[in-house]
Design a protein around this motif. Sequence first.
Motif, PDB file in Angstrom:
ATOM      1  N   GLN A  12      58.778  39.338  33.555  1.00  0.00           N
ATOM      2  CA  GLN A  12      57.985  38.948  34.716  1.00  0.00           C
ATOM      3  C   GLN A  12      56.612  39.596  34.676  1.00  0.00           C
ATOM      4  OE1 GLN A  12      60.345  39.942  38.184  1.00  0.00           O
ATOM      5  NE2 GLN A  12      61.173  37.858  38.262  1.00  0.00           N
ATOM      6  N   ALA A  13      55.672  38.973  35.329  1.00  0.00           N
ATOM      7  CA  ALA A  13      54.326  39.538  35.426  1.00  0.00           C
ATOM      8  C   ALA A  13      54.407  40.955  35.988  1.00  0.00           C
ATOM      9  CB  ALA A  13      53.453  38.655  36.308  1.00  0.00           C
ATOM     10  N   SER A  84      51.806  46.092  32.221  1.00  0.00           N
ATOM     11  CA  SER A  84      51.111  45.257  33.204  1.00  0.00           C
ATOM     12  C   SER A  84      50.869  43.855  32.655  1.00  0.00           C
ATOM     13  CB  SER A  84      49.774  45.910  33.603  1.00  0.00           C
ATOM     14  OG  SER A  84      49.979  47.186  34.128  1.00  0.00           O
ATOM     15  N   LYS A  86      50.608  39.944  31.977  1.00  0.00           N
ATOM     16  CA  LYS A  86      50.126  38.831  32.781  1.00  0.00           C
ATOM     17  C   LYS A  86      50.595  37.520  32.157  1.00  0.00           C
ATOM     18  CE  LYS A  86      45.834  41.386  33.684  1.00  0.00           C
ATOM     19  NZ  LYS A  86      44.356  41.356  33.582  1.00  0.00           N
ATOM     20  N   PRO A  87      50.681  36.466  32.935  1.00  0.00           N
ATOM     21  CA  PRO A  87      51.075  35.174  32.355  1.00  0.00           C
ATOM     22  C   PRO A  87      50.176  34.754  31.191  1.00  0.00           C
ATOM     23  CG  PRO A  87      51.232  35.074  34.726  1.00  0.00           C
ATOM     24  CD  PRO A  87      50.613  36.398  34.395  1.00  0.00           C
ATOM     25  N   GLU A  88      48.901  35.111  31.240  1.00  0.00           N
ATOM     26  CA  GLU A  88      47.994  34.746  30.155  1.00  0.00           C
ATOM     27  C   GLU A  88      48.238  35.534  28.881  1.00  0.00           C
ATOM     28  OE1 GLU A  88      47.189  35.612  33.298  1.00  0.00           O
ATOM     29  OE2 GLU A  88      45.318  36.804  33.352  1.00  0.00           O
ATOM     30  N   ASP A  89      49.131  36.515  28.909  1.00  0.00           N
ATOM     31  CA  ASP A  89      49.538  37.212  27.686  1.00  0.00           C
ATOM     32  C   ASP A  89      50.620  36.444  26.925  1.00  0.00           C
ATOM     33  OD1 ASP A  89      49.316  40.271  29.542  1.00  0.00           O
ATOM     34  OD2 ASP A  89      47.871  39.518  28.059  1.00  0.00           O
ATOM     35  N   THR A  90      51.120  35.382  27.508  1.00  0.00           N
ATOM     36  CA  THR A  90      52.137  34.571  26.847  1.00  0.00           C
ATOM     37  C   THR A  90      51.609  34.013  25.530  1.00  0.00           C
ATOM     38  OG1 THR A  90      53.234  33.953  28.915  1.00  0.00           O
ATOM     39  CG2 THR A  90      53.537  32.484  27.035  1.00  0.00           C
ATOM     40  N   VAL A 119      55.542  35.556  29.610  1.00  0.00           N
ATOM     41  CA  VAL A 119      55.364  36.279  30.865  1.00  0.00           C
ATOM     42  C   VAL A 119      55.385  35.273  32.002  1.00  0.00           C
ATOM     43  CG1 VAL A 119      53.961  37.917  32.157  1.00  0.00           C
ATOM     44  CG2 VAL A 119      53.965  37.975  29.647  1.00  0.00           C
ATOM     45  N   SER A 120      56.360  35.402  32.871  1.00  0.00           N
ATOM     46  CA  SER A 120      56.478  34.476  33.997  1.00  0.00           C
ATOM     47  C   SER A 120      55.742  35.025  35.215  1.00  0.00           C
ATOM     48  CB  SER A 120      57.945  34.250  34.336  1.00  0.00           C
ATOM     49  OG  SER A 120      58.539  35.457  34.740  1.00  0.00           O
ATOM     50  N   SER A 121      55.230  34.103  36.005  1.00  0.00           N
ATOM     51  CA  SER A 121      54.465  34.521  37.200  1.00  0.00           C
ATOM     52  C   SER A 121      55.369  34.680  38.410  1.00  0.00           C
ATOM     53  CB  SER A 121      53.373  33.494  37.494  1.00  0.00           C
ATOM     54  OG  SER A 121      53.947  32.218  37.653  1.00  0.00           O
TER      55      SER A 121
END
Length: 121
Positions: A12-13, A84, A86-90, A119-121
């Motif tokens: 998770q985020a 930490s 983030k979804p954009e790290d997916t 990484v889910s939001s």
Amino acid sequence: VQLQACGGGLVQAGGSLRLSCAASGRTFSRYSMGWFRQAPGKEREFVSRITWSGGTTDYAESVKGRFTISRDNTKNTVYLQMNSLKPEDTAVYYCAVDGAIRSWPINVDSWGQGTLVTVSS
């Protein structure tokens, strides 16, 4: 050289993951190493790199302060601690090794097979 990356997964985020990359077939302690990533539909991009001794590191602006690269030359392994998230790290994360001994910045010679981080939001 063979590079085997692992440690990816679904988080998770705000969560954390640690990636590992084990190297074989070369004197690991002589080569700079790096991590790169490729998100769906995007080009592969630089994430972080570390010199052969571990004395110098470098990070992409997007991960500074959240990711930490390190290495253990006794285990022929490089790590990427990701906090930490983030979804954009997916992305699929790849480790890579320099082609020249004691060279900096890294000029990639070989890639690992990649490990997926979601990484889910």
